[in-house]
Design a protein around this motif. Sequence first.
Motif, PDB file in Angstrom:
ATOM      1  N   ASP A   3       0.787  -1.231   0.000  1.00 32.43           N
ATOM      2  CA  ASP A   3       0.000   0.000   0.000  1.00 32.43           C
ATOM      3  C   ASP A   3       0.824   1.288   0.000  1.00 32.43           C
ATOM      4  O   ASP A   3       0.679   2.125   0.874  1.00 32.43           O
ATOM      5  N   GLN A   5       0.334   3.563  -2.186  1.00 33.15           N
ATOM      6  CA  GLN A   5      -0.752   4.514  -2.465  1.00 33.15           C
ATOM      7  C   GLN A   5      -0.226   5.853  -2.986  1.00 33.15           C
ATOM      8  O   GLN A   5      -0.644   6.919  -2.551  1.00 33.15           O
ATOM      9  N   ASP A  36      -1.050  -2.181  -4.558  1.00 31.17           N
ATOM     10  CA  ASP A  36      -1.522  -0.816  -4.352  1.00 31.17           C
ATOM     11  C   ASP A  36      -0.360   0.179  -4.337  1.00 31.17           C
ATOM     12  O   ASP A  36      -0.200   0.984  -3.434  1.00 31.17           O
ATOM     13  N   TYR A  39      -2.471   5.041  -5.926  1.00 32.87           N
ATOM     14  CA  TYR A  39      -3.768   5.223  -5.273  1.00 32.87           C
ATOM     15  C   TYR A  39      -4.922   5.167  -6.263  1.00 32.87           C
ATOM     16  O   TYR A  39      -5.870   4.410  -6.091  1.00 32.87           O
ATOM     17  N   HIS A  40      -4.864   5.982  -7.298  1.00 30.92           N
ATOM     18  CA  HIS A  40      -5.956   6.036  -8.269  1.00 30.92           C
ATOM     19  C   HIS A  40      -5.396   6.425  -9.635  1.00 30.92           C
ATOM     20  O   HIS A  40      -5.189   7.607  -9.900  1.00 30.92           O
ATOM     21  N   HIS A  73      -6.107  -1.158  -6.442  1.00 26.58           N
ATOM     22  CA  HIS A  73      -5.915   0.242  -6.804  1.00 26.58           C
ATOM     23  C   HIS A  73      -5.036   0.381  -8.039  1.00 26.58           C
ATOM     24  O   HIS A  73      -5.215   1.307  -8.833  1.00 26.58           O
ATOM     25  N   SER A  78     -10.980   1.027  -7.125  1.00 25.83           N
ATOM     26  CA  SER A  78     -11.127   1.451  -5.739  1.00 25.83           C
ATOM     27  C   SER A  78     -12.470   1.019  -5.156  1.00 25.83           C
ATOM     28  O   SER A  78     -12.686   1.088  -3.962  1.00 25.83           O
TER      29      SER A  78
END
Length: 107
Positions: A3, A5, A36, A39-40, A73, A78
């Motif tokens: 993560d 992110q 991950d 994040y996006h 992600h 998400s």
Amino acid sequence: MSDFQIGLWGDNRGTVRRSVAKLVEEKPAVILITGDFIYHPGSNIKPEVETAVDIVRPLIEADIPTYAVLGNHDYGMSSRSAPPKTEEAERLKTALESAGIKVLEND
């Protein structure tokens, strides 16, 4: 590790870089990064991909075998109803593998 992110509003790159530095110092037998990284992913994920690779590069330079899997992600999922963005995930996978990280997929 998990993560990163990258791109998250709180921006935890410093924390991730410190974690990588600690791992290099400890020299574990193997590292698994469990997804991950991003994040996006948006329409241009190039900066996030470059940051992810830059952050993990010290692991490879320290000759620590490093493996990764991509997370929801990384596929832009998400939420459970979001369709996977396979092109963006493939770009991340290719960049990680080019840096020397083995990306596992159903292995």
